[in-house]
Design a protein around this motif. Structure first.
Motif, short mmCIF file in Angstrom:
data_model
loop_
_atom_site.label_atom_id
_atom_site.label_comp_id
_atom_site.label_asym_id
_atom_site.label_seq_id
_atom_site.Cartn_x
_atom_site.Cartn_y
_atom_site.Cartn_z
N LEU A 77 0.98 -1.47 0.14
CA LEU A 77 -0.06 0.08 -0.39
C LEU A 77 1.35 1.31 -0.17
CD1 LEU A 77 -2.70 1.49 0.04
CD2 LEU A 77 -2.28 0.94 2.87
N LEU A 78 1.69 1.10 0.93
CA LEU A 78 2.61 1.89 0.89
C LEU A 78 3.79 2.16 -0.16
CD1 LEU A 78 4.02 4.86 2.95
CD2 LEU A 78 6.04 2.90 3.41
N MET A 79 3.87 1.31 -1.02
CA MET A 79 4.87 1.60 -2.40
C MET A 79 4.16 1.85 -3.31
SD MET A 79 6.83 -1.49 -4.19
CE MET A 79 7.30 -0.95 -6.01
N ALA A 80 2.33 1.42 -3.13
CA ALA A 80 1.58 1.96 -4.53
C ALA A 80 0.89 3.42 -4.18
CB ALA A 80 0.69 1.22 -4.33
N LEU A 81 0.79 3.36 -2.97
CA LEU A 81 0.56 5.13 -2.60
C LEU A 81 1.26 6.41 -3.78
CD1 LEU A 81 -1.75 4.98 0.08
CD2 LEU A 81 -2.63 5.66 -2.36
N TRP A 208 0.95 -1.28 -7.35
CA TRP A 208 1.11 -2.27 -6.67
C TRP A 208 0.80 -4.03 -6.79
CZ3 TRP A 208 -1.65 -2.76 -1.35
CH2 TRP A 208 -2.03 -3.85 -1.34
N ASN A 209 0.95 -3.99 -8.05
CA ASN A 209 1.76 -5.07 -9.61
C ASN A 209 2.80 -5.87 -9.28
OD1 ASN A 209 -1.21 -6.13 -9.22
ND2 ASN A 209 -1.73 -4.73 -11.26
N GLN A 210 3.54 -4.50 -8.39
CA GLN A 210 5.76 -4.34 -8.41
C GLN A 210 6.30 -5.65 -8.53
OE1 GLN A 210 7.41 -2.76 -10.74
NE2 GLN A 210 6.23 -1.71 -11.45
N PHE A 211 6.49 -6.58 -8.97
CA PHE A 211 7.17 -7.44 -7.81
C PHE A 211 8.50 -7.70 -8.38
CE2 PHE A 211 8.48 -12.12 -9.21
CZ PHE A 211 8.52 -12.63 -8.47
N LEU A 212 9.66 -7.37 -9.70
CA LEU A 212 10.61 -7.44 -9.85
C LEU A 212 11.83 -6.26 -9.40
CD1 LEU A 212 12.92 -9.20 -11.53
CD2 LEU A 212 12.24 -7.15 -13.69
#
Length: 279
Positions: A77-81, A208-212
């Motif tokens: 949540l923190l990363m996506a915001l 939100w969908n960041q993975f790599l």
């Protein structure tokens, strides 16, 4: 009669597509509502009675070797915001400067920004990782967010929107004695609210969908995000006598909930921002 048949055909087609899309979600819901032993052998067709228990267990405890889900949800949540808000602020300011200010190499700067659209994200990962490591941002929220907050796409879209605003608005603002900042906050920013809302939804889901990127820049479980955490839970579950697919599916449903809520709550603004043409 033909119109009615065509209408009925569209309804049937939409219903079939909706069912097709909903099947994986239903399977995840069924798996999340049973015990691990119930998922062995023939897969149950109906939901069980342990959905709440599995949600609570995944949220609070997680799996051994993996952080609790509430921590990964908070990090995501923190990363996506951070990514969504950062992209919006930088993009709208850069687009405003390109459209309304006259300075040397203005268009060169814009086309340099635009050319970054041609580069795949993966190509930029290695140099970006080197810079992030040089700034000692690995294993930090700054390292998760800051390298991803520039967006050429959003800059281009805001530039195109500002170009559609009537020139008379700028002239009227000048007559009223408004400076660049007042025109930005009183006129340009309010008129951009639907575009901001639409881009916020897109960038929130992107973040939100960041993975790599989180996988490259974080090695401490404290900074694990929910998408990379699910992969860790799948690996950790292999060490159990009974694979914990019920907890993994419960985690997948929990991971799906925040972006779905953002899309649903901002649906009206999202559609208006993508389709509105009259200013």
């Amino acid at each position: 009669m033909n119109v009615r048949k065509a209408h009925a055909g569209r309804i049937v087609l939409l219903t079939l597509v909706a069912i097709l899309v909903a099947v994986p979600l239903y399977i995840a819901l069924v798996a999340a509502s049973h015990s691990p032993r119930d998922l062995l052998g023939q897969f149950p067709l109906l939901p069980g009675h342990q959905l709440g228990h599995n949600f609570a267990s995944a949220l609070v405890k997680g799996l051994p070797g993996a952080p609790p889900v509430w921590l990964m949800l908070g990090n995501s949540l923190l990363m996506a915001l951070g990514i969504a808000i950062g992209k919006l602020v930088i993009s709208i300011l850069s687009a405003y400067a390109v459209v309304y200010f006259r300075f040397p190499l203005r268009m060169t700067a814009f086309w340099l920004i635009f050319m970054t659209l041609m580069l795949p994200v993966e190509v930029r990962f290695f140099p970006t990782y080197q810079v992030t490591a040089g700034l000692h941002l690995l294993n930090s929220y700054g390292g998760l967010i800051l390298p991803l907050i520039a967006s050429a796409t959003a800059t281009f879209l805001f530039r195109q929107f500002f170009l559609t605003l009537p020139r008379e608005l700028v002239d009227a603002a000048r007559i009223d004695g408004a400076g660049p900042l007042r025109f930005f906050f009183d006129t340009a920013l309010p008129l951009s609210r639907t575009n901001i809302a639409a881009l916020f939804v897109l960038e929130f889901v992107y973040g939100w969908n960041q993975f790599l990127w989180p996988l490259l820049t974080t090695t401490h479980q404290r900074y694990a995000t929910i998408v990379m955490g699910i992969q860790g839970m799948i690996t950790a579950s292999q060490s159990f006598a009974l694979p914990q697919w019920n907890l993994i599916m419960a985690t997948a449903i929990l991971a799906l909930t925040p972006p779905v809520l953002v899309v649903v709550l901002m649906q009206r603004w999202f559609i208006k921002g993508l389709t509105e043409t009259e200013k």
